[in-house]
Every structure is written in C-alpha cells, then in structure tokens.
Write an enzyme that holds these catalytic residues in place. Sequence first.
Site, mmCIF file in Angstrom:
data_model
loop_
_atom_site.group_PDB
_atom_site.id
_atom_site.type_symbol
_atom_site.label_atom_id
_atom_site.label_comp_id
_atom_site.label_asym_id
_atom_site.label_seq_id
_atom_site.Cartn_x
_atom_site.Cartn_y
_atom_site.Cartn_z
ATOM 1 C CB SER A 81 -0.940 0.009 1.213
ATOM 2 O OG SER A 81 -1.866 -1.055 1.136
ATOM 3 C CB THR A 82 4.096 2.036 1.655
ATOM 4 O OG1 THR A 82 3.606 1.849 2.988
ATOM 5 C CG2 THR A 82 5.094 3.181 1.648
ATOM 6 N NE ARG A 136 -6.703 -16.014 2.113
ATOM 7 C CZ ARG A 136 -5.582 -15.896 2.803
ATOM 8 N NH1 ARG A 136 -4.415 -16.040 2.193
ATOM 9 N NH2 ARG A 136 -5.610 -15.631 4.087
ATOM 10 C CG ASN A 190 -10.323 -10.516 -2.845
ATOM 11 O OD1 ASN A 190 -11.063 -9.534 -2.830
ATOM 12 N ND2 ASN A 190 -9.042 -10.426 -2.516
ATOM 13 C CB ILE A 224 -1.807 -10.598 0.298
ATOM 14 C CG1 ILE A 224 -1.641 -9.642 1.489
ATOM 15 C CG2 ILE A 224 -0.980 -11.864 0.528
ATOM 16 C CD1 ILE A 224 -2.176 -10.191 2.804
ATOM 17 C CB SER A 225 -2.603 -11.503 -5.125
ATOM 18 O OG SER A 225 -1.581 -10.550 -5.182
ATOM 19 N N GLY A 238 -5.458 -19.276 8.875
ATOM 20 C CA GLY A 238 -5.226 -19.139 7.450
ATOM 21 C C GLY A 238 -4.583 -17.825 7.075
#
Length: 208
Positions: free
Chosen positions: A45-46, A85, A88, A111-112, A161
């Site tokens: 995110s940074t 996930r 998503n 993250i994927s 998880g």
Amino acid sequence: MMMSATGSSNIFWHECPVGKVDRQKLLNQQGCVVWITGLSGSGKSTLACSLDRELHSKGKLSYILDGDNVRHGLNKNLGFKPEDRTENIRRVGEVAKLFADAGLICIASLISPYRDDRDACRAMLQDPNFVEVFMNMPLEVCEGRDPKGLYKLARAGKIKGFTGIDDPYEPPLNCEIEIKQKDGVCPAPSEMAVQVVSYLDQKGFLQA
C-alpha cells in the site's frame, strides 16, 4: 458479435465506436495494470500510494485498487477461504482490466498469495499490459512492522489461514519488477515509486 463467455446464447459483447486507442490518445498514456503482490506488511500500500502520487505529478491518470478497500464494497461478501481468495482476486482482476481498457494505469495492491490466481489475472490482459511487482521482503521484516497487528493475532491462533504463518505465499517466478532490501535496508517509498515509473516509461506506458 462475440457470445458471452458464460456460454449463454443470448448475451453478446457490444462494441462502441470509441475504443481503447482513442481513450489513450486523449490521456496521452497507455492503459495497463501494475499488480503489487507480497506479504502483509511488505509495503504494498505504501508503494501504491507513492506510485499514484508520482504518476499524478507527471500528469498521468491512475487509480488504486487496494486489497482491504475492495473488501468494503465489491468483495464484502467474501471471506478468506482459498476459494474466496481466488474469487477476490478474479473480481479485482476483471475491474483492473476495465480500468486499463479505459486508458488508466491501474495499481492493484493485494497480497494475492496464490500464483495461479495472479497468472489468471495476467491472462485477462495482453501480457505486456500486466506489470507484476513483487515486494520481496523477509517475513521477519513484515512481522516486525505488523502495522495492523495481524501477525500477533495469527501467532496467538486468533486468526486462521493467515498468509505467511499458516497459509502459503507463492512468490512470482517471472515478475517484471522485484523490490527488496539493499544491504538490509528497505528502499524509501519515493525510491520504489521511481523504480516502477522508470519501468513504465521505458515500456512506453507514459505516452500514447
């Protein structure tokens, strides 16, 4: 006319007179997806925000799809089971594809963790238009940062998880950009952003 990918015989793709090339000429840039992947706390995110700011300063239009933010709306009905996930990532990939088709530089920061899911998103676009950025930071660094306190909860068994603790992260095998420590020091956000912008510029994405 193309039939729907669902196989339905009564849903067709509708072509419009203004296409991707026209939009790119209007924006003087080329639409693409910058997919930032890595462990929680690795700096995704940074980098996304720093990259967005750097592109904006150059007069380039970009948009961030943040992994947490999309779960407040688009993906709020999904959990963290493997199948959730995967869905998503699929949804974000489809939205990112639309942003790229609109001529924007879409920055997807998630993250994927599963390689097949990321590769499926790459396959949605023409390959050069998918730029995978791997935040290759050691687990101990990410856990030491723990900005959201999630590693602590995972270590205490209160989160199951959790990627990197009791669920795997599968690193990219052929990413376009890898960002990692240099002599044990993490690069500054601006330095990381410049690295990605330089790549986009070299590949011609910053002009139509």
